[in-house]
Scaffold this active site. Structure first.
Site, mmCIF file in Angstrom:
data_model
loop_
_atom_site.group_PDB
_atom_site.id
_atom_site.type_symbol
_atom_site.label_atom_id
_atom_site.label_comp_id
_atom_site.label_asym_id
_atom_site.label_seq_id
_atom_site.Cartn_x
_atom_site.Cartn_y
_atom_site.Cartn_z
ATOM 1 N N GLU A 325 62.104 68.998 12.883
ATOM 2 C CA GLU A 325 60.802 67.929 13.198
ATOM 3 C C GLU A 325 60.973 67.634 14.727
ATOM 4 O O GLU A 325 61.031 66.629 15.160
ATOM 5 C CB GLU A 325 62.261 67.062 12.690
ATOM 6 C CG GLU A 325 63.694 66.742 13.871
ATOM 7 C CD GLU A 325 65.091 67.479 12.503
ATOM 8 O OE1 GLU A 325 64.115 68.078 12.248
ATOM 9 O OE2 GLU A 325 65.632 66.870 13.139
ATOM 10 N N HIS A 349 60.169 65.122 4.208
ATOM 11 C CA HIS A 349 61.893 65.579 5.077
ATOM 12 C C HIS A 349 61.492 65.384 6.597
ATOM 13 O O HIS A 349 62.175 64.885 7.063
ATOM 14 C CB HIS A 349 62.600 66.614 4.340
ATOM 15 C CG HIS A 349 64.125 66.947 5.659
ATOM 16 N ND1 HIS A 349 65.026 66.807 4.635
ATOM 17 C CD2 HIS A 349 64.214 67.331 6.752
ATOM 18 C CE1 HIS A 349 66.011 66.589 5.405
ATOM 19 N NE2 HIS A 349 65.742 67.441 7.202
ATOM 20 N N GLU A 350 60.578 66.319 6.447
ATOM 21 C CA GLU A 350 60.368 66.543 8.327
ATOM 22 C C GLU A 350 59.833 65.611 9.605
ATOM 23 O O GLU A 350 60.305 64.932 9.898
ATOM 24 C CB GLU A 350 59.514 67.481 8.782
ATOM 25 C CG GLU A 350 60.675 69.144 8.812
ATOM 26 C CD GLU A 350 61.781 69.126 8.686
ATOM 27 O OE1 GLU A 350 62.091 68.814 10.046
ATOM 28 O OE2 GLU A 350 62.205 69.698 8.143
ATOM 29 N N HIS A 353 62.091 62.198 9.479
ATOM 30 C CA HIS A 353 62.462 62.534 10.790
ATOM 31 C C HIS A 353 62.060 61.350 11.838
ATOM 32 O O HIS A 353 63.306 61.565 13.078
ATOM 33 C CB HIS A 353 62.737 63.888 11.104
ATOM 34 C CG HIS A 353 64.394 64.760 10.621
ATOM 35 N ND1 HIS A 353 65.626 63.616 11.128
ATOM 36 C CD2 HIS A 353 64.660 65.675 9.614
ATOM 37 C CE1 HIS A 353 66.857 64.661 10.284
ATOM 38 N NE2 HIS A 353 66.185 66.142 9.969
ATOM 39 N N GLU A 372 70.861 63.823 9.484
ATOM 40 C CA GLU A 372 69.871 64.447 7.730
ATOM 41 C C GLU A 372 70.527 63.745 6.817
ATOM 42 O O GLU A 372 69.332 63.450 6.019
ATOM 43 C CB GLU A 372 70.736 66.436 8.338
ATOM 44 C CG GLU A 372 70.424 66.324 9.714
ATOM 45 C CD GLU A 372 68.489 67.398 8.699
ATOM 46 O OE1 GLU A 372 68.120 66.925 8.485
ATOM 47 O OE2 GLU A 372 69.244 67.609 10.305
ATOM 48 N N ASP A 427 76.126 76.401 14.896
ATOM 49 C CA ASP A 427 75.489 76.796 13.048
ATOM 50 C C ASP A 427 76.451 77.731 12.440
ATOM 51 O O ASP A 427 75.652 77.881 11.299
ATOM 52 C CB ASP A 427 74.942 78.632 14.368
ATOM 53 C CG ASP A 427 73.864 78.085 15.715
ATOM 54 O OD1 ASP A 427 73.299 76.996 15.179
ATOM 55 O OD2 ASP A 427 73.508 79.066 16.711
ATOM 56 N N TYR A 435 72.955 66.611 4.404
ATOM 57 C CA TYR A 435 72.295 66.242 3.772
ATOM 58 C C TYR A 435 72.585 65.705 2.300
ATOM 59 O O TYR A 435 71.797 64.164 2.190
ATOM 60 C CB TYR A 435 71.839 67.415 3.043
ATOM 61 C CG TYR A 435 71.146 68.075 4.768
ATOM 62 C CD1 TYR A 435 69.680 67.978 4.727
ATOM 63 C CD2 TYR A 435 71.962 68.758 5.268
ATOM 64 C CE1 TYR A 435 68.851 69.028 6.098
ATOM 65 C CE2 TYR A 435 71.693 69.915 6.848
ATOM 66 C CZ TYR A 435 69.791 69.811 7.147
ATOM 67 O OH TYR A 435 69.030 70.400 8.008
HETATM 68 N N1 BES Z 1 66.664 69.413 11.419
HETATM 69 C C1 BES Z 1 67.126 70.398 10.214
HETATM 70 C C2 BES Z 1 66.860 71.508 10.980
HETATM 71 C C3 BES Z 1 67.872 72.545 11.561
HETATM 72 C C4 BES Z 1 69.556 71.200 11.354
HETATM 73 C C5 BES Z 1 68.276 72.768 12.458
HETATM 74 C C6 BES Z 1 70.649 71.497 12.233
HETATM 75 C C7 BES Z 1 70.049 73.404 13.193
HETATM 76 C C8 BES Z 1 70.735 72.544 12.857
HETATM 77 C C9 BES Z 1 65.422 70.170 9.511
HETATM 78 O O1 BES Z 1 65.176 69.005 9.317
HETATM 79 C C10 BES Z 1 66.152 70.500 8.393
HETATM 80 O O2 BES Z 1 66.901 69.830 8.001
HETATM 81 N N2 BES Z 1 65.163 71.662 7.486
HETATM 82 C C11 BES Z 1 66.151 72.032 6.050
HETATM 83 C C12 BES Z 1 65.231 71.580 5.431
HETATM 84 C C13 BES Z 1 65.233 70.956 4.171
HETATM 85 C C14 BES Z 1 66.711 70.206 3.802
HETATM 86 C C15 BES Z 1 63.843 70.200 3.562
HETATM 87 C C16 BES Z 1 65.246 73.163 6.487
HETATM 88 O O3 BES Z 1 65.288 73.965 6.980
HETATM 89 O O4 BES Z 1 66.352 73.889 4.857
HETATM 90 ZN ZN ZN Z 2 66.465 67.964 8.987
#
Ligand code: BES
Ligand code: ZN
Length: 654
Positions: A325, A349-350, A353, A372, A427, A435
């Site tokens: 996002e 989703h993005e 955010h 999330e 990570d 979520y």
């Molecule tokens: N912000 C996140 C990605 C993220 C979270 C990166 C924690 C590093 C640490 C992003 O918004 C996200 O949630 N992406 C998901 C999308 C999905 C839930 C629709 C993804 O990449 O799968």
């Molecule tokens: Zn997210």
């Protein structure tokens, strides 16, 4: 924070539970006061022993979490806080480094403070300047996942320092791609991914989500390439190799992002557009054409969009996430360009955010669910508004199934929304819990107080905490002053705390049911019972979600004949939909369905999105022949994978 990590007592083996009471900054009945962990024991020395019966805790204990303390940064914002940064970086594709300077302007909260502590990882620091003079600095010893503190001595009157530095070719937050790894095949590509703690690998800064900065930047690139950032981007900018950016709203460091490549822009709506390599531009703009409608609908419910434009950047397939996002410019995997808008929940989703995450931000990574969970809740709402209730219900059921799978496989402590991440690399703790459990909790609040009331509450919440970083406890406090007062008869604070501070799920969940899925269930049952063969299942009208539901709910063990029957009827091995292909390939590995294996090898080498490859490597690692295949694919793919994808999967093949 330095103190915290330097006081790790390495000899502890057993961890006991210690209940500490009477700590001023934490409510006494807070169930997260029970801190139990199987991770490496980390102990902060303090007066804790004075309040506890130490006789029972000699072998070790973990202290109460300090609410709001960022255990993932060495920085000292409580004394000296950076509030604006100016970047000037040259993008050197040949050496795979960024080199240049960052000027950090700061405010001294503690007037006697004379050092500024920044986070870094794998950076070469050439010099630190202030007011035209060199200043002394120490680059501390590197921690295995936090990087190294950069401790700068501040001249008395100074309110800014400039750090001259170069990144490492293996910077964890950057991926450098050769032309062959791009769609066009002619130009190299670079992108950053800073969340959670990777900004420090390309900028020395206070890498904590509770430090917000405005920023400006100059990026110097080869002339034929375009640079973009999570900032003001001019769609009509001239290609001249010098690009200037400004981000006037204060953002946390994990939202600073850049990308450089053979990029073009196409408008989708008045405030929305897409950047991508030329080959993907039209397909991306068509796939995501509803972005403007999503933006308008979200504003109607949750208040004005606070970031000016909203554009998308389509990355090469090695992008390790579905989306990120980055403000004004979400980074998006190309694996969701399915041709039928079936995977555009990712865009909702993005976009969401922009409210939950970018406007109101988690103060620490423990509070990630505030980002999330709220965003996942908003995503469902946006999808229902733009694509209708049937689609929403299908997505909600699939989301809950993902959650159930994690509840089954994760340790109880890792099922907690306000998770204890001390001593752990964020990570390594990525799951559906923040979520889907977060979203389910908010859906329950909505069910209890009514949709209109809950929308009004969220709108006020985004306004109240706009451009602030907040903790879970601040959110609870806010609820106690608002929702819990207005709807005292419909909400129960004890239950709310169970949602937030306990593993597992409460009973009486606000679950959805999908009629479209009921059809699929009956078809699946008939096929499994041998009443029909695959070709006799009426699937013409099935949408992608129904296919996913069909596949994901098949028994784990199927015969090769059964898989062949499905494959002959539906050509699943060649599915162009990356999510369907993923589910099918997973099943094919589990049951060693050989006709799908060439596609599996190709899939693993061409896609680097961790969510799509990790389950495949994990499944492959369970058998000898699987491991051989996995290792061969990984060795071939590795040079094209993002550092995060490498780190997340190498354990399965070695
Ligand atoms: N912000 C996140 C990605 C993220 C979270 C990166 C924690 C590093 C640490 C992003 O918004 C996200 O949630 N992406 C998901 C999308 C999905 C839930 C629709 C993804 O990449 O799968
Ligand atoms: Zn997210």
């Amino acid at each position: 924070m330095r103190h915290f990590f330097s006081s790790v007592l390495s000899s502890f083996v057993i961890i006991l539970i210690v209940l500490v009471s009477g700590c001023a900054d934490q409510p006494k009945d807070n169930s997260n006061a029970i801190v139990e962990s199987n991770s490496s024991p980390v102990v902060e020395s303090s007066a804790i022993g004075a309040q506890t019966d130490m006789a029972t805790t000699e072998v070790g204990f973990k202290e109460e979490i300090k609410v709001g303390k960022d255990y993932h940064s060495f920085a000292n914002p409580e004394q000296v806080e950076v509030d604006h940064i100016s970047l000037d970086l040259s993008v050197d594709f040949e050496n795979r480094v960024l080199t240049g300077s960052v000027k950090l302007a700061f405010t001294r909260h503690d007037l006697s403070a004379n050092r500024l502590v920044l986070d870094t990882r794998d950076l070469v620091i050439h010099s630190v300047m202030s007011g035209g003079q060199k200043v002394a600095f120490t680059l501390k010893e590197q921690d295995s996942f936090l990087g190294a503190a950069l401790d700068i001595e501040l001249p008395e009157e100074s309110d800014e320092v400039t750090v001259n530095y170069t990144t490492s070719p293996s910077a964890s937050g950057l991926q450098w791609l050769t032309p062959a790894q791009t769609a066009g095949g002619e130009q190299p590509f670079l992108f950053s991914q800073a969340q959670a703690i990777h900004a420090r690998s390309f900028i020395p800064l206070q890498d904590s989500p509770q430090v917000r900065v405005t920023y400006e930047a100059v990026l110097r690139t080869p002339k034929e390439l375009l640079a973009v950032m999570s900032a003001s981007n001019d769609p009509d900018t001239e290609l001249d190799g010098v690009y200037e950016f400004e981000m006037p709203q204060p953002v946390p460091s994990y939202l600073i992002a850049l990308a450089v490549g053979d990029l073009r822009f196409k408008a989708m709506g008045e405030r929305t557009g897409v950047y991508s390599e030329p080959a993907l531009l039209d397909a991306a703009a068509a796939e995501f054409e509803d972005t403007e409608a999503m933006l308008i609908e979200t504003e109607k419910r949750y208040g004005p969009y606070g970031w000016d434009r909203y554009d998308l950047l389509i990355l090469p397939p090695s992008f390790p996430f579905g989306g990120m996002e980055n403000p004004r410019l979400s980074f998006i995997t190309p694996t969701v360009i399915a041709g039928d808008k079936s995977l555009v929940a990712l865009i909702a989703h993005e976009l969401a955010h922009s409210w939950s995450g970018n406007t109101v931000t988690n103060a620490t990574w423990r509070d990630l669910w505030l980002n999330e969970g709220f965003t996942t809740y908003l995503t469902y709402r946006i999808m229902e508004i733009v694509y209708g209730t049937d689609r929403y219900k299908m997505e909600a059921v699939l989301g809950f199934e993902d959650l159930e799978a994690d509840i089954e496989s994760l340790e109880l402590d890792d099922q907690i929304l306000a998770i204890d991440l001390r001593g752990r690399d964020p990570d390594d703790v990525f799951s559906n819990i923040p979520y889907e459990k977060g979203a389910l909790f908010l859906r329950e609040l909505e069910r209890n107080v009514g949709r209109a009331n809950f929308d009004a509450f969220l709108t006020e919440y985004f306004k109240e905490f706009a451009f602030q970083s907040i903790t879970t406890d601040q959110f609870i406090d806010y609820m106690q002053k608002t929702l819990l007062v207005d709807h005292a008869d419909k909400l129960d604070i004890a239950r709310i705390k169970r949602w937030i501070f306990e593993g597992g799920l409460v009973d009486d969940l606000p679950l959805e049911e999908s009629n479209a899925f009921a059809l699929v269930d009956s078809a699946r049952s008939k096929w499994l019972a041998g009443e029909v063969n695959a070709a006799q299942i009426e699937t013409k009208a099935w949408v992608v979600h129904q296919w996913l539901y069909f596949l994901n709910n098949l028994p784990e063990q199927l015969s090769v004949d059964q898989l062949a029957d499905l494959d002959t009827a539906f050509d699943l091995t060649n599915s162009k939909n990356n999510e369907i292909a993923h589910s099918w390939l997973l099943m094919s590995v589990r049951n060693w369905y050989e006709p799908a294996l060439p596609r599996l090898r190709e899939y693993l080498v061409s896609i680097g999105r961790n969510k799509l490859v990790k389950p495949l490597y994990r499944e492959l690692s369970k058998t000898k022949k699987g491991k051989t295949l996995g290792k061969a694919a990984f060795d071939k793919a590795k040079s094209g994978y993002h550092p995060l994808t490498v780190k997340a999967n190498e354990g399965f093949v070695n």
